[in-house]
Scaffold this active site. Structure first.
Site, PDB file in Angstrom:
ATOM      1  N   VAL A   1       0.559  -1.265  -0.271  1.00 53.47           N
ATOM      2  CA  VAL A   1      -0.328  -0.196  -0.070  1.00 53.47           C
ATOM      3  C   VAL A   1       0.889   1.548   0.084  1.00 53.47           C
ATOM      4  O   VAL A   1       2.300   1.135   0.814  1.00 53.47           O
ATOM      5  CB  VAL A   1      -0.969  -0.010   1.586  1.00 53.47           C
ATOM      6  CG1 VAL A   1      -1.234   1.331   1.277  1.00 53.47           C
ATOM      7  CG2 VAL A   1      -2.272  -1.341   1.281  1.00 53.47           C
ATOM      8  N   CYS A   2       0.479   2.000  -0.626  1.00 50.05           N
ATOM      9  CA  CYS A   2       1.152   3.385  -1.125  1.00 50.05           C
ATOM     10  C   CYS A   2      -0.031   5.023  -1.152  1.00 50.05           C
ATOM     11  O   CYS A   2      -0.748   4.282  -0.320  1.00 50.05           O
ATOM     12  CB  CYS A   2       2.096   3.653  -1.572  1.00 50.05           C
ATOM     13  SG  CYS A   2       1.310   3.767  -3.519  1.00 50.05           S
ATOM     14  N   TYR A   3      -0.223   5.801  -1.152  1.00 46.09           N
ATOM     15  CA  TYR A   3      -0.039   6.714  -0.624  1.00 46.09           C
ATOM     16  C   TYR A   3      -1.909   6.936  -2.771  1.00 46.09           C
ATOM     17  O   TYR A   3      -2.923   6.597  -1.656  1.00 46.09           O
ATOM     18  CB  TYR A   3      -0.046   8.575  -1.448  1.00 46.09           C
ATOM     19  CG  TYR A   3       0.783   8.683  -0.287  1.00 46.09           C
ATOM     20  CD1 TYR A   3       0.422   9.496   0.568  1.00 46.09           C
ATOM     21  CD2 TYR A   3       2.156   8.905  -0.892  1.00 46.09           C
ATOM     22  CE1 TYR A   3       1.706   9.433   1.589  1.00 46.09           C
ATOM     23  CE2 TYR A   3       2.916   8.876   0.304  1.00 46.09           C
ATOM     24  CZ  TYR A   3       3.077   9.505   1.757  1.00 46.09           C
ATOM     25  OH  TYR A   3       3.556   9.852   2.368  1.00 46.09           O
TER      26      TYR A   3
END
Length: 107
Positions: A65-67
């Site tokens: 997961v990132c932004y």
């Protein structure tokens, strides 16, 4: 070449609801992670990636997961290259997760 797969938010939601065994990693900066993250996720950075790789079974699915779901693709491709069987990049990232599931965010 080992590669990753894209994962949509409804599928991740279903996997979490099923309590499916997976490694959920968040590669955002420490402050963003501290302000809110998907329950059950752990922050992964250059310092923690070595111990994570050592401790995580290669057959366990890994969700990155990132932004917004962009930089997680690079991280997922790299993790796939470390021998994990199934690596996923969350499309839309934490921003989209928080938008759809504000009650499923913990700080």
């Amino acid at each position: 070449m080992t590669t990753f797969q894209h994962l949509d938010i409804p599928t991740l939601q279903a996997w979490l609801d099923e309590r499916r065994e997976l490694a959920l990693v968040d590669i955002r900066d420490p402050m963003s992670y501290a302000q809110g993250h998907i329950p059950g996720s752990r922050r992964l950075d250059n310092d923690s990636v070595g111990p994570f790789i050592d401790a995580t079974p290669r057959e366990r699915p890994v969700v990155v997961v990132c932004y917004h779901g962009h930089s997680s693709q690079q991280a997922a491709a790299w993790l796939a290259g470390q021998g994990f069987d199934a690596v996923y990049s969350l499309d839309g990232g934490f921003t989209e997760w928080q938008l759809r599931h504000p009650h499923r965010v913990e700080a």
